[in-house]
Design a protein around this motif. Structure first.
Motif, PDB file in Angstrom:
ATOM      1  N   MET A   1      36.328 -49.872   0.644  1.00  0.00           N
ATOM      2  CA  MET A   1      37.247 -49.199   1.540  1.00  0.00           C
ATOM      3  C   MET A   1      38.185 -48.304   0.714  1.00  0.00           C
ATOM      4  O   MET A   1      39.313 -48.694   0.406  1.00  0.00           O
ATOM      5  N   PRO A   2      37.738 -47.098   0.323  1.00  0.00           N
ATOM      6  CA  PRO A   2      38.579 -46.207  -0.476  1.00  0.00           C
ATOM      7  C   PRO A   2      39.687 -45.580   0.364  1.00  0.00           C
ATOM      8  O   PRO A   2      39.456 -45.151   1.487  1.00  0.00           O
ATOM      9  N   ILE A   3      40.883 -45.557  -0.185  1.00  0.00           N
ATOM     10  CA  ILE A   3      42.013 -44.905   0.481  1.00  0.00           C
ATOM     11  C   ILE A   3      42.226 -43.568  -0.219  1.00  0.00           C
ATOM     12  O   ILE A   3      42.730 -43.500  -1.346  1.00  0.00           O
ATOM     13  N   LEU A   4      41.826 -42.485   0.424  1.00  0.00           N
ATOM     14  CA  LEU A   4      41.885 -41.154  -0.170  1.00  0.00           C
ATOM     15  C   LEU A   4      43.267 -40.559   0.064  1.00  0.00           C
ATOM     16  O   LEU A   4      43.558 -40.008   1.125  1.00  0.00           O
ATOM     17  N   SER A   5      44.113 -40.684  -0.938  1.00  0.00           N
ATOM     18  CA  SER A   5      45.487 -40.184  -0.855  1.00  0.00           C
ATOM     19  C   SER A   5      45.575 -38.796  -1.491  1.00  0.00           C
ATOM     20  O   SER A   5      44.580 -38.255  -1.993  1.00  0.00           O
ATOM     21  N   ARG A   6      46.760 -38.233  -1.554  1.00  0.00           N
ATOM     22  CA  ARG A   6      46.939 -36.881  -2.097  1.00  0.00           C
ATOM     23  C   ARG A   6      46.661 -36.855  -3.603  1.00  0.00           C
ATOM     24  O   ARG A   6      46.218 -35.825  -4.135  1.00  0.00           O
ATOM     25  N   GLU A  33      28.634 -51.133   3.634  1.00  0.00           N
ATOM     26  CA  GLU A  33      29.165 -49.908   4.225  1.00  0.00           C
ATOM     27  C   GLU A  33      30.433 -49.471   3.513  1.00  0.00           C
ATOM     28  O   GLU A  33      31.174 -50.298   2.974  1.00  0.00           O
ATOM     29  N   ILE A  34      30.673 -48.171   3.518  1.00  0.00           N
ATOM     30  CA  ILE A  34      31.926 -47.612   3.020  1.00  0.00           C
ATOM     31  C   ILE A  34      32.777 -47.227   4.219  1.00  0.00           C
ATOM     32  O   ILE A  34      32.306 -46.555   5.148  1.00  0.00           O
ATOM     33  N   LEU A  35      34.019 -47.678   4.227  1.00  0.00           N
ATOM     34  CA  LEU A  35      34.940 -47.389   5.330  1.00  0.00           C
ATOM     35  C   LEU A  35      36.143 -46.648   4.755  1.00  0.00           C
ATOM     36  O   LEU A  35      37.141 -47.252   4.372  1.00  0.00           O
ATOM     37  N   PRO A  36      36.073 -45.303   4.677  1.00  0.00           N
ATOM     38  CA  PRO A  36      37.155 -44.544   4.047  1.00  0.00           C
ATOM     39  C   PRO A  36      38.381 -44.389   4.951  1.00  0.00           C
ATOM     40  O   PRO A  36      38.281 -44.385   6.181  1.00  0.00           O
ATOM     41  N   ILE A  37      39.538 -44.263   4.302  1.00  0.00           N
ATOM     42  CA  ILE A  37      40.803 -44.022   4.996  1.00  0.00           C
ATOM     43  C   ILE A  37      41.438 -42.769   4.398  1.00  0.00           C
ATOM     44  O   ILE A  37      41.574 -42.665   3.168  1.00  0.00           O
ATOM     45  N   TYR A  38      41.807 -41.817   5.245  1.00  0.00           N
ATOM     46  CA  TYR A  38      42.475 -40.592   4.783  1.00  0.00           C
ATOM     47  C   TYR A  38      43.980 -40.786   4.910  1.00  0.00           C
ATOM     48  O   TYR A  38      44.496 -40.980   6.021  1.00  0.00           O
ATOM     49  N   LEU A  39      44.683 -40.711   3.789  1.00  0.00           N
ATOM     50  CA  LEU A  39      46.123 -40.923   3.770  1.00  0.00           C
ATOM     51  C   LEU A  39      46.811 -39.613   3.367  1.00  0.00           C
ATOM     52  O   LEU A  39      46.841 -39.241   2.189  1.00  0.00           O
ATOM     53  N   HIS A  40      47.322 -38.901   4.380  1.00  0.00           N
ATOM     54  CA  HIS A  40      48.004 -37.613   4.179  1.00  0.00           C
ATOM     55  C   HIS A  40      47.082 -36.562   3.568  1.00  0.00           C
ATOM     56  O   HIS A  40      47.523 -35.676   2.823  1.00  0.00           O
ATOM     57  N   VAL A  41      45.780 -36.649   3.856  1.00  0.00           N
ATOM     58  CA  VAL A  41      44.822 -35.609   3.481  1.00  0.00           C
ATOM     59  C   VAL A  41      43.947 -35.313   4.699  1.00  0.00           C
ATOM     60  O   VAL A  41      43.919 -36.090   5.664  1.00  0.00           O
ATOM     61  N   ASN A  42      43.220 -34.187   4.658  1.00  0.00           N
ATOM     62  CA  ASN A  42      42.303 -33.864   5.748  1.00  0.00           C
ATOM     63  C   ASN A  42      40.934 -33.505   5.192  1.00  0.00           C
ATOM     64  O   ASN A  42      40.718 -33.506   3.971  1.00  0.00           O
ATOM     65  N   SER A  43      40.016 -33.167   6.085  1.00  0.00           N
ATOM     66  CA  SER A  43      38.634 -32.926   5.690  1.00  0.00           C
ATOM     67  C   SER A  43      38.511 -31.756   4.724  1.00  0.00           C
ATOM     68  O   SER A  43      37.718 -31.794   3.783  1.00  0.00           O
ATOM     69  N   GLU A  80      32.785 -37.967   2.598  1.00  0.00           N
ATOM     70  CA  GLU A  80      33.403 -37.089   3.598  1.00  0.00           C
ATOM     71  C   GLU A  80      32.603 -37.063   4.899  1.00  0.00           C
ATOM     72  O   GLU A  80      33.150 -36.836   5.978  1.00  0.00           O
ATOM     73  N   GLU A  81      31.304 -37.337   4.809  1.00  0.00           N
ATOM     74  CA  GLU A  81      30.452 -37.313   6.004  1.00  0.00           C
ATOM     75  C   GLU A  81      30.518 -38.608   6.802  1.00  0.00           C
ATOM     76  O   GLU A  81      29.968 -38.698   7.902  1.00  0.00           O
ATOM     77  N   ILE A  82      31.188 -39.613   6.270  1.00  0.00           N
ATOM     78  CA  ILE A  82      31.281 -40.910   6.945  1.00  0.00           C
ATOM     79  C   ILE A  82      32.447 -40.911   7.913  1.00  0.00           C
ATOM     80  O   ILE A  82      33.509 -40.340   7.644  1.00  0.00           O
ATOM     81  N   LYS A  83      32.270 -41.585   9.039  1.00  0.00           N
ATOM     82  CA  LYS A  83      33.368 -41.744   9.992  1.00  0.00           C
ATOM     83  C   LYS A  83      34.527 -42.463   9.305  1.00  0.00           C
ATOM     84  O   LYS A  83      34.345 -43.455   8.619  1.00  0.00           O
ATOM     85  N   ARG A  84      35.751 -41.937   9.487  1.00  0.00           N
ATOM     86  CA  ARG A  84      36.888 -42.501   8.763  1.00  0.00           C
ATOM     87  C   ARG A  84      38.109 -42.608   9.668  1.00  0.00           C
ATOM     88  O   ARG A  84      38.138 -42.084  10.779  1.00  0.00           O
ATOM     89  N   TRP A  85      39.113 -43.278   9.104  1.00  0.00           N
ATOM     90  CA  TRP A  85      40.419 -43.320   9.758  1.00  0.00           C
ATOM     91  C   TRP A  85      41.341 -42.336   9.050  1.00  0.00           C
ATOM     92  O   TRP A  85      41.322 -42.229   7.813  1.00  0.00           O
ATOM     93  N   SER A  86      42.142 -41.635   9.810  1.00  0.00           N
ATOM     94  CA  SER A  86      43.109 -40.706   9.235  1.00  0.00           C
ATOM     95  C   SER A  86      44.492 -41.028   9.776  1.00  0.00           C
ATOM     96  O   SER A  86      44.693 -41.140  10.995  1.00  0.00           O
ATOM     97  N   LEU A  87      45.438 -41.209   8.865  1.00  0.00           N
ATOM     98  CA  LEU A  87      46.800 -41.559   9.269  1.00  0.00           C
ATOM     99  C   LEU A  87      47.407 -40.505  10.185  1.00  0.00           C
ATOM    100  O   LEU A  87      48.240 -40.819  11.049  1.00  0.00           O
ATOM    101  N   LYS A  88      46.969 -39.251  10.029  1.00  0.00           N
ATOM    102  CA  LYS A  88      47.554 -38.163  10.814  1.00  0.00           C
ATOM    103  C   LYS A  88      47.325 -38.329  12.310  1.00  0.00           C
ATOM    104  O   LYS A  88      48.050 -37.753  13.128  1.00  0.00           O
TER     105      LYS A  88
END
Length: 412
Positions: A1-6, A33-43, A80-88
């Protein structure tokens, strides 16, 4: 579960870990499975269309070379192609965290077998079965777990299954094999359930099996190239084994099959003594383990969890709690003898029945100890250090039906 931050892309170690995640997921045959989280970033940031990640990769290319950076970039593009959660898309962290936890629990519970809330693990017995399974051994192993009804075979199997399933490519836990097999389509139903688990089908009804023989052929084909863990719970007949898991040469090396049964004869013909087999790294027989009854300390702990919601009795009830365990333990030993002698019976529906002689014996002993008011016989008192025969028989006659059901549900 990678948290993709700035700052994620600026860290070499984050990109190394991300690459490992992608590699492991791609080799897991959909079990990871990989479950990515976008933290203050976008696609666009992740696709390197903005300076946020792009500039970090330019710097990495200077430091580590174009070939290494290409590996990291490819891994990032896959994520990036995986369904993710985005804090925004959420107002604050609370709702996001709740949704992530729910999603993860759903994915885990699809594999995890539920055990009782008040489980007392018997590490000695678990370790003994794990030793027979010897998961690091490259061959195929069948292990039969046998014992009387209600002694904790199913719970033991669930605990071990939960500990091991993540180490296999595929896994399946078939419950109530005996009961389901009695249906007219029982074996076919079980074959479809097994195939559904192995093939990762969302619905067993989508798998067509014409008859038992076709099911056997489909199972053999599905088992042959994957490291698989299978549990068959409550097997009654050898025929059920033959039509569900057949022989060890059906399986890929490293696979394990656990069988629970009350009927030792299901296992005896093929009991393995660890001789060298004709086929290297395979065992044609079944290693067996007989489940033992709970030790006094475990029984006391289980009793206290139900009675006091703690692992040990309160000071006021310490002596009484220990007397109760002694009495019930004696009755369980006696009940086992009576079961083996067919003087009492506990059916699959937990219905309790006994021979008329056992019933009359209990009534006679209680009456003998208080012939004037047998109905007011009080049972144990604080001064009694060992259970009297009247108490033992009364507990056996009155308490064993519910006790054996609880023992079946909770005992390990």
């Amino acid at each position: 579960m990678p948290i993709l931050s700035r700052n994620y892309a600026s860290s070499k170690w984050c990109l190394v870990e991300l690459t490992k995640m992608v590699t492991m997921a791609s080799k897991s045959d959909s079990t990871k499975e990989i479950l990515p989280i976008y933290l203050h970033v976008n696609s666009d940031d992740i696709k390197l269309k903005t300076p946020l990640y792009h500039d970090a990769f330019v710097q990495h290319e200077r430091n580590f070379g174009a070939d290494q950076v290409k590996v990291w970039r490819d891994a990032l593009m896959e994520v990036e192609e995986i369904k993710r959660w985005s804090l925004k898309t959420y107002i604050g962290y609370g709702k996001l965290i709740k949704e992530i936890v729910q999603e993860v629990l759903i994915k885990l519970n699809a594999r995890y077998k539920n055990v009782t809330e008040h489980l007392v693990e018997d590490h000695v017995q678990i370790d003994a079965i794990m030793k027979l399974l010897e998961v690091d051994y490259s061959g195929v192993r069948f292990v039969g777990v046998h014992g009387i009804g209600g002694i904790g075979k199913t719970t033991l199997a669930k605990v071990i299954y939960n500990k091991l399933y993540s180490r296999f490519d595929r896994y399946s836990f078939l419950e109530n094999v005996q009961e389901i097999s009695r249906r007219s389509d029982g074996i076919i139903y079980l074959q479809k359930q097994l195939l559904s688990s192995i093939l990762h089908s969302t619905c067993s009804n989508s798998i067509f099996v014409r008859d038992n023989d076709q099911g056997i052929g489909m199972i053999k084909k599905a088992l042959c190239d994957k490291k698989i863990l299978i549990v068959l719970d409550d097997v009654e007949k050898k025929e059920q084994l033959k039509k569900l898991v057949g022989k060890s040469d059906w399986f890929e090396n490293g696979s394990r099959v656990i069988i629970t049964t009350r009927n030792m004869s299901v296992l005896t013909d093929r009991t393995e003594r660890l001789e060298v087999d004709a086929v290297p790294n395979r065992h044609e027989g079944i290693l067996t383990y007989e489940v033992k009854e709970m030790r006094f300390s475990q029984a006391l702990q289980l009793f206290c969890r139900h009675s006091f919601r703690r692992d040990f009795p309160t000071e006021d009830y310490n002596i009484l709690s220990r007397q109760i365990i002694l009495i019930l333990g004696s009755c369980l030993w006696l009940s086992r003898v009576l079961l083996l002698r067919s003087l009492i019976n506990i059916g699959d529906d937990n219905k309790f029945s006994m021979h008329d002689q056992v019933r009359d014996l209990g009534r006679h002993i209680v009456y003998e100890e208080n012939c004037r008011f047998p109905g007011k016989r009080s049972g144990a008192s604080e001064e009694i250090e060992a259970p009297s025969r009247a108490i033992m028989v009364k507990v056996m006659v009155v308490a064993i039906p519910s006790l054996m059901k609880n023992y079946r549900d909770y005992g390990v």
